[in-house]
Write an enzyme that holds these catalytic residues in place. Sequence first.
Site, short mmCIF file in Angstrom:
data_model
loop_
_atom_site.label_atom_id
_atom_site.label_comp_id
_atom_site.label_asym_id
_atom_site.label_seq_id
_atom_site.Cartn_x
_atom_site.Cartn_y
_atom_site.Cartn_z
N HIS A 1 1.98 5.90 10.21
CA HIS A 1 0.59 6.24 9.88
C HIS A 1 -0.20 6.43 11.17
O HIS A 1 -0.14 5.61 12.08
CB HIS A 1 -0.04 5.14 9.03
CG HIS A 1 -1.39 5.48 8.49
ND1 HIS A 1 -1.57 6.32 7.41
CD2 HIS A 1 -2.63 5.10 8.88
CE1 HIS A 1 -2.86 6.44 7.17
NE2 HIS A 1 -3.53 5.71 8.05
N ASP B 1 -3.87 7.10 12.67
CA ASP B 1 -5.32 7.06 12.45
C ASP B 1 -6.05 7.88 13.49
O ASP B 1 -6.09 7.52 14.67
CB ASP B 1 -5.82 5.61 12.51
CG ASP B 1 -5.39 4.80 11.30
OD1 ASP B 1 -5.73 5.22 10.18
OD2 ASP B 1 -4.71 3.78 11.47
N GLY C 1 -7.45 -4.60 11.75
CA GLY C 1 -7.58 -6.05 11.70
C GLY C 1 -8.62 -6.58 10.74
O GLY C 1 -8.95 -7.77 10.77
N ASP D 1 -4.88 1.52 2.43
CA ASP D 1 -4.96 1.27 3.87
C ASP D 1 -6.07 0.28 4.16
O ASP D 1 -7.24 0.54 3.86
CB ASP D 1 -5.23 2.60 4.59
CG ASP D 1 -5.33 2.47 6.10
OD1 ASP D 1 -5.15 1.35 6.63
OD2 ASP D 1 -5.58 3.49 6.78
N GLY D 2 -5.70 -0.87 4.75
CA GLY D 2 -6.70 -1.82 5.20
C GLY D 2 -6.47 -3.23 4.71
O GLY D 2 -6.55 -3.49 3.51
N GLY E 1 -1.07 -2.38 9.63
CA GLY E 1 -1.13 -2.28 11.08
C GLY E 1 -0.80 -3.59 11.74
O GLY E 1 0.35 -3.87 12.08
#
EC number: 5.1.3.1
Length: 224
Positions: free
Chosen positions: A34, A36, A147, A177-178, A199
Amino acid sequence: MKPYLIAPSILSADLARLGDDVQNVLNAGADVIHFDVMDNHYVPNLTFGPAVCQALRDYGITAPIDVHLMVKPVDRIIPDFAKAGANYITFHPESSEHIDRSLQLIRDCGCKSGLVFNPAMPLSYLDYVLDKVDVVLLMSVNPGFGGQSFIPATLKKLQQARKIIDESGYDIRLEVDGGVKVDNIAEIAAAGADMFVAGSAIFGKPDYKQVIDQIRTQLASVSA
């Protein structure tokens, strides 16, 4: 249900040795990389351009690259990322003047296309473009930085998106995502997601394989 895909975000990778780090996470069992892309205009951060995507391809990375555009405007940069080796290109509907055209441009460039929805953004943008969408990406944090913690309201939104996708009959991935990590990925999958961006939950650990194996175990408990 589609096979689950794990997509580590290079936003949390070791940028000084990015090629090695990406290869290591793929060797550990990741499916997709992925990417970003932030422009310090649409979101308050500045990250990667097409040259970094091309560099990963030149390094020898063959896994699918999932480019998430947090930029405005989007049309100018889409062909550049397609040429650099992207497989998926997604963008936020409010960052395009003509959503249908931008989706078609992505497909014309040979990539899979998708729309990204911020936490408070309604899914109604999908109503008239589902035939041009390959991926629906729900942000479970406010975009800009890695984060952050998962926003719980995303679970209900995932359920709504899953219903829309299933009723459409189209072949569409549902990505999230997140704040995705080992201890919440099962409930996220149960809500309907089949592609997971993680991540710091992966790159922030010393043993990538161990954490990806833990994620797979959690996902297996959902599909069992």
